[in-house]
Write a protein that holds these residues in place. Structure first.
Motif, PDB file in Angstrom:
ATOM      1  N   MET A 168      10.281  24.503  35.910  1.00  0.00           N
ATOM      2  CA  MET A 168       9.536  23.253  36.014  1.00  0.00           C
ATOM      3  C   MET A 168       9.631  22.717  37.435  1.00  0.00           C
ATOM      4  O   MET A 168      10.567  23.020  38.177  1.00  0.00           O
ATOM      5  N   ASP A 169       8.654  21.911  37.824  1.00  0.00           N
ATOM      6  CA  ASP A 169       8.544  21.453  39.207  1.00  0.00           C
ATOM      7  C   ASP A 169       9.742  20.604  39.627  1.00  0.00           C
ATOM      8  O   ASP A 169      10.373  19.919  38.822  1.00  0.00           O
ATOM      9  N   LYS A 170      10.030  20.627  40.930  1.00  0.00           N
ATOM     10  CA  LYS A 170      11.222  19.997  41.480  1.00  0.00           C
ATOM     11  C   LYS A 170      11.236  18.487  41.291  1.00  0.00           C
ATOM     12  O   LYS A 170      12.303  17.881  41.201  1.00  0.00           O
ATOM     13  N   TYR A 171      10.062  17.863  41.252  1.00  0.00           N
ATOM     14  CA  TYR A 171      10.037  16.404  41.207  1.00  0.00           C
ATOM     15  C   TYR A 171      10.488  15.844  39.857  1.00  0.00           C
ATOM     16  O   TYR A 171      10.772  14.657  39.725  1.00  0.00           O
ATOM     17  N   LEU A 172      10.593  16.700  38.826  1.00  0.00           N
ATOM     18  CA  LEU A 172      11.018  16.237  37.510  1.00  0.00           C
ATOM     19  C   LEU A 172      12.539  16.102  37.463  1.00  0.00           C
ATOM     20  O   LEU A 172      13.264  16.964  37.950  1.00  0.00           O
ATOM     21  N   THR A 173      12.998  15.006  36.876  1.00  0.00           N
ATOM     22  CA  THR A 173      14.436  14.796  36.734  1.00  0.00           C
ATOM     23  C   THR A 173      14.973  15.641  35.581  1.00  0.00           C
ATOM     24  O   THR A 173      14.217  16.186  34.773  1.00  0.00           O
ATOM     25  N   TYR A 174      16.308  15.703  35.494  1.00  0.00           N
ATOM     26  CA  TYR A 174      16.941  16.488  34.427  1.00  0.00           C
ATOM     27  C   TYR A 174      16.568  15.925  33.052  1.00  0.00           C
ATOM     28  O   TYR A 174      16.276  16.686  32.118  1.00  0.00           O
ATOM     29  N   SER A 175      16.593  14.603  32.916  1.00  0.00           N
ATOM     30  CA  SER A 175      16.276  14.000  31.617  1.00  0.00           C
ATOM     31  C   SER A 175      14.831  14.276  31.215  1.00  0.00           C
ATOM     32  O   SER A 175      14.541  14.505  30.032  1.00  0.00           O
ATOM     33  N   GLU A 176      13.908  14.276  32.183  1.00  0.00           N
ATOM     34  CA  GLU A 176      12.512  14.578  31.874  1.00  0.00           C
ATOM     35  C   GLU A 176      12.351  16.037  31.459  1.00  0.00           C
ATOM     36  O   GLU A 176      11.565  16.354  30.554  1.00  0.00           O
ATOM     37  N   ARG A 177      13.077  16.920  32.084  1.00  0.00           N
ATOM     38  CA  ARG A 177      13.018  18.330  31.698  1.00  0.00           C
ATOM     39  C   ARG A 177      13.514  18.509  30.264  1.00  0.00           C
ATOM     40  O   ARG A 177      12.904  19.237  29.466  1.00  0.00           O
ATOM     41  N   MET A 178      14.629  17.841  29.926  1.00  0.00           N
ATOM     42  CA  MET A 178      15.163  17.969  28.577  1.00  0.00           C
ATOM     43  C   MET A 178      14.237  17.312  27.545  1.00  0.00           C
ATOM     44  O   MET A 178      14.131  17.773  26.405  1.00  0.00           O
ATOM     45  N   THR A 179      13.563  16.249  27.963  1.00  0.00           N
ATOM     46  CA  THR A 179      12.573  15.628  27.081  1.00  0.00           C
ATOM     47  C   THR A 179      11.447  16.596  26.777  1.00  0.00           C
ATOM     48  O   THR A 179      10.992  16.729  25.634  1.00  0.00           O
ATOM     49  N   ARG A 180      11.001  17.299  27.805  1.00  0.00           N
ATOM     50  CA  ARG A 180       9.945  18.302  27.621  1.00  0.00           C
ATOM     51  C   ARG A 180      10.418  19.435  26.712  1.00  0.00           C
ATOM     52  O   ARG A 180       9.659  19.922  25.868  1.00  0.00           O
ATOM     53  N   VAL A 181      11.672  19.840  26.842  1.00  0.00           N
ATOM     54  CA  VAL A 181      12.222  20.874  25.961  1.00  0.00           C
ATOM     55  C   VAL A 181      12.153  20.419  24.508  1.00  0.00           C
ATOM     56  O   VAL A 181      11.745  21.169  23.619  1.00  0.00           O
ATOM     57  N   GLY A 182      12.547  19.156  24.256  1.00  0.00           N
ATOM     58  CA  GLY A 182      12.485  18.628  22.904  1.00  0.00           C
ATOM     59  C   GLY A 182      11.065  18.592  22.358  1.00  0.00           C
ATOM     60  O   GLY A 182      10.832  18.891  21.173  1.00  0.00           O
ATOM     61  N   GLN A 183      10.104  18.224  23.217  1.00  0.00           N
ATOM     62  CA  GLN A 183       8.706  18.199  22.787  1.00  0.00           C
ATOM     63  C   GLN A 183       8.229  19.584  22.379  1.00  0.00           C
ATOM     64  O   GLN A 183       7.591  19.755  21.336  1.00  0.00           O
ATOM     65  N   VAL A 184       8.532  20.586  23.189  1.00  0.00           N
ATOM     66  CA  VAL A 184       8.065  21.943  22.911  1.00  0.00           C
ATOM     67  C   VAL A 184       8.713  22.490  21.648  1.00  0.00           C
ATOM     68  O   VAL A 184       8.050  23.154  20.833  1.00  0.00           O
ATOM     69  N   ILE A 185      10.001  22.208  21.458  1.00  0.00           N
ATOM     70  CA  ILE A 185      10.680  22.653  20.236  1.00  0.00           C
ATOM     71  C   ILE A 185      10.002  22.063  19.010  1.00  0.00           C
ATOM     72  O   ILE A 185       9.779  22.757  18.002  1.00  0.00           O
ATOM     73  N   HIS A 186       9.644  20.789  19.084  1.00  0.00           N
ATOM     74  CA  HIS A 186       8.971  20.130  17.957  1.00  0.00           C
ATOM     75  C   HIS A 186       7.561  20.679  17.758  1.00  0.00           C
ATOM     76  O   HIS A 186       7.160  20.977  16.622  1.00  0.00           O
ATOM     77  N   GLU A 187       6.807  20.844  18.846  1.00  0.00           N
ATOM     78  CA  GLU A 187       5.418  21.287  18.745  1.00  0.00           C
ATOM     79  C   GLU A 187       5.300  22.692  18.159  1.00  0.00           C
ATOM     80  O   GLU A 187       4.350  22.996  17.431  1.00  0.00           O
ATOM     81  N   LEU A 188       6.241  23.575  18.467  1.00  0.00           N
ATOM     82  CA  LEU A 188       6.157  24.958  18.004  1.00  0.00           C
ATOM     83  C   LEU A 188       7.021  25.224  16.777  1.00  0.00           C
ATOM     84  O   LEU A 188       7.249  26.385  16.421  1.00  0.00           O
ATOM     85  N   GLY A 189       7.500  24.170  16.153  1.00  0.00           N
ATOM     86  CA  GLY A 189       8.210  24.334  14.891  1.00  0.00           C
ATOM     87  C   GLY A 189       9.528  25.069  15.004  1.00  0.00           C
ATOM     88  O   GLY A 189       9.885  25.857  14.118  1.00  0.00           O
ATOM     89  N   LEU A 190      10.270  24.801  16.069  1.00  0.00           N
ATOM     90  CA  LEU A 190      11.556  25.469  16.272  1.00  0.00           C
ATOM     91  C   LEU A 190      12.745  24.540  16.027  1.00  0.00           C
ATOM     92  O   LEU A 190      13.880  24.908  16.328  1.00  0.00           O
ATOM     93  N   THR A 191      12.487  23.356  15.476  1.00  0.00           N
ATOM     94  CA  THR A 191      13.559  22.380  15.277  1.00  0.00           C
ATOM     95  C   THR A 191      14.643  22.915  14.355  1.00  0.00           C
ATOM     96  O   THR A 191      15.840  22.699  14.579  1.00  0.00           O
ATOM     97  N   LYS A 192      14.239  23.644  13.332  1.00  0.00           N
ATOM     98  CA  LYS A 192      15.191  24.157  12.341  1.00  0.00           C
ATOM     99  C   LYS A 192      16.200  25.133  12.951  1.00  0.00           C
ATOM    100  O   LYS A 192      17.347  25.202  12.503  1.00  0.00           O
ATOM    101  N   CYS A 193      15.768  25.883  13.968  1.00  0.00           N
ATOM    102  CA  CYS A 193      16.635  26.929  14.520  1.00  0.00           C
ATOM    103  C   CYS A 193      17.047  26.647  15.962  1.00  0.00           C
ATOM    104  O   CYS A 193      17.495  27.563  16.663  1.00  0.00           O
ATOM    105  N   GLU A 194      16.918  25.395  16.422  1.00  0.00           N
ATOM    106  CA  GLU A 194      17.163  25.116  17.827  1.00  0.00           C
ATOM    107  C   GLU A 194      18.607  25.365  18.250  1.00  0.00           C
ATOM    108  O   GLU A 194      18.875  25.666  19.411  1.00  0.00           O
TER     109      GLU A 194
END
Length: 658
Positions: A168-194
């Protein structure tokens, strides 16, 4: 469709896809630095830069050499793709279909600049009207390959966090990157096995299911919000339900304005209905390219209507396939279909679209820029230190979370050391026992060599495919991977050699002084790390486990013979004398012998004058006590030298021509 109308359509698409006026921020919305909270951050990843990808007159040849060593003949060219032209636009989901050998995978490799090998490629590829190259494409696209390669000891969430830190691009903070990770896990139905390890059945590590692995592969690419997505056989090895689920994910990705291209083999009717456009290939040519609904009318116009209640995908593939025993008739039919498509309205319309994309270059006054398409100086989005932190973190996890490997190493070390202690126990300082003590010291060297060389070979070669894929995706540098791998493994190659020496040392009856014990441990640790470095070198040179294992033994045996145990140093033929200086057996054996015998005196009737000295014993073995520090320096030099050679061998594998 006229050329002018197609240009207007491209302009309207660019305005609808998240671009702002050049008077303000000219970057796409997904690249802006937003500061209004999580909602704005979420919006930033729902818009994307519109990408129209076109290819024109693609021809691919494979040259095969003819003749033999006695008679050379000119190479023969085999045409794989023949004048293939096409285009895919923002918001479209294009499926490349065809029978085996039709050229669909070769076309995808050509479009992604991957796995082209020795193929000769002619033709042009355009991205929003600009000629595209591999670095440009890599920065704005994602590629889900058919084979899913993951580090099995990471959990699903940790894998995506690792991807987020490096891609991910340098301008994103660590918390924003982790937020994006959570979004993708939810969107692709990986919450059960995260929090479940990815696993690898071949290595006995239980993990997630095949469908979850495939969704994780998509999540890794979707994480960076690419404008263009490529997928190679995304439904391979999945059941019909899971295949439909995966294709629906791709359909949803395309609906956000992204451009999606995939190859697919024999989709079900439900899966086929999800495609926006299809590209049918036959014998390396385009048989049809256009909307799914138009394919039925095109084949009907050729006197080949699809039977009712029949899967259209199966019908198209069977119609264009080369039937065994009917090769001439099949090739004639497929040629007629391809010729008919080229002269049809659908074929001419594609040519106009491709021509429009090639000539359509938006100016600043039209509120469109391709800033993100321009190649930057560095292909990496993370800094050197950010790469080091992320890769070292993953390397440590890989070492600590493989308890089976650590248990095997521990058992092997303890078992062999106890066996040596039982066999050589109680060696008193008598002249008749000198040979036994020397044998025990040499066993230390040989066991550390073979245990560590073959252990490293298996690990490094299994990780090479993952490293090469991630490196070519622009995630981290070669030196980062090599350095982190070396540092993460270092404690293992210090602790186990120390244990290996500790158990039998006093049981055998070696020099009892505490200083001599720790020096012996240090020498064996150095030998273990030389062997590890040698294993790195063999692995990086060979590239595969089978080749590395075949190379290791023939290269070790000559060095073993020059260790001063089977053949004294003074008896080595002069034309082979140079090999002694690259043999860690020679350095280690001499250093251990000096540490054992210097300053030792004992009475024995066999000795001259009834007194034996350590210096006399060393002289008998042609060892020089004054060369102790040379031996230590030689071991250190071999550690560094072999690792440099291993690094350059690994670096050569990452080299690719433009």
């Amino acid at each position: 469709m006229s050329l002018e109308k197609e240009k207007q359509r491209l302009l309207q698409t660019s305005r609808r896809s998240g671009y702002s006026s050049i008077q303000g921020d000219s970057r796409p919305t997904s690249q802006k630095r937003l500061s209004n909270g999580k909602d704005d951050f979420a919006v930033a990843f729902t818009t994307t830069q519109p990408v129209t990808y076109s290819w024109e007159n693609i021809e691919i040849y494979l040259e095969t050499s003819q003749g033999n060593c006695f008679k050379r003949s000119p190479p023969v060219q085999k045409r794989i793709l023949d004048n293939v032209t096409g285009c895919v636009r923002p918001g479209e989901f294009l499926a490349i279909m065809g029978a085996s050998g039709a050229g669909k995978t070769t076309l995808l490799n050509c479009l992604t600049f991957r796995n082209t090998g020795k193929l000769k490629i002619l033709g042009q590829r355009f991205l929003n009207g600009e000629t595209v190259n591999t670095d440009t494409l890599a920065r704005i696209s994602g590629y889900v390959q058919q084979d899913d390669l993951f580090v099995p000891t990471l959990t699903v969430k940790e894998h995506l966090q690792f991807q987020a830190l490096l891609r991910m691009d340098k301008y994103l903070t660590y918390s924003e990157r982790m937020t994006r990770v959570g979004q993708v896990i939810h969107e692709l139905g990986l919450t059960k096995c995260e929090n479940t390890m990815i696993g690898n059945p071949e290595r006995g590590i239980k993990g997630i299911s095949g469908g979850e692995r495939k969704r994780l592969a998509f999540a890794s690419e979707v994480l960076t919000n690419p404008s263009l997505m490529f997928c190679d056989e995304p439904t391979s090895g999945l059941d019909s339900y899971m295949a439909q689920n995966i294709v629906q994910v791709l359909k949803n990705i395309a609906s956000t304005g992204k451009t999606v291209v995939c190859t697919i083999h024999q989709p079900s009717s439900e899966v086929f209905a999800l495609f926006d456009r299809i590209l049918l290939m036959a014998e390396g040519r385009t048989a049809f390219l256009g909307p799914v609904s138009d394919a039925l009318s095109f084949f009907s116009s050729q006197g080949l209507p699809c039977p009712p209640n029949y899967n259209p995908a199966d019908y198209y593939i069977h119609t264009l396939a080369i039937v065994p025993g009917q090769e001439i008739e099949s090739r004639k039919k497929s040629k007629e279909i391809c010729d008919a498509y080229e002269s049809s309205q659908a074929g001419q319309q594609i040519l106009e679209i491709v021509k429009a994309n090639r000539s359509f270059k938006l100016s600043e006054s039209q509120e469109f820029q391709l800033d993100e398409v321009n190649v930057r100086k560095s292909p990496y989005k993370a800094s050197w230190f950010a790469q080091f932190r992320a890769v070292f973190w993953r390397s440590l996890i890989s070492v600590l979370r493989e308890p089976a490997v650590l248990r095997v190493k521990a058992f092997q070390t303890i078992f062999i050391s106890m066996l040596i202690a039982l066999i050589y126990q109680g060696q008193t300082l008598q002249y008749d026992n000198v040979r036994n003590i020397q044998g025990a010291l040499f066993i230390f060297l040989t066991n550390m060599t073979f245990q560590n060389v073959f252990g490293v070979v298996n690990v490094i070669t299994s990780e090479l495919p993952i490293f090469l894929r991630e490196h070519f995706n622009g995630m981290y540098r070669t030196d980062i991977y090599f350095l982190c791998k070396t540092l993460a493994d270092l404690p293992v190659y210090v602790v186990f050699p120390f244990i290996f020496v500790t158990i039998p040392y006093y049981a055998i009856g070696l020099n009892p002084e505490a200083e001599r014990f720790f020096i012996a441990c240090g020498i064996v640790i150095l030998v273990a790390n030389v062997a590890t470095s040698f294993g790195y070198m063999i692995s990086c040179l060979a590239g595969s486990t089978q080749v590395a294992l075949a190379m290791a033994a023939p290269l070790i045996i000559p060095l073993l013979l020059f260790g001063g145990f089977f053949l004294q140093n003074g008896a080595v033929p002069i034309y082979f004398d140079w090999m002694r200086y690259i043999s860690w057996f020679m350095y280690g054996n001499e250093a251990l012998s000096i540490n054992q015998w210097v300053g030792v005196r004992f009475n024995d009737t066999v000795c001259p004058n009834g007194v034996c000295t350590g210096e006399q014993i060393l002289k008998n073995f042609d060892f020089d006590p004054n060369l102790f520090y040379r031996d230590i320096g030689g071991l250190c030099g071999l550690i560094v030298g072999f690792r440099f050679l291993a690094f350059f061998a690994l670096l050569s594998k990452t080299y690719r021509k433009n």
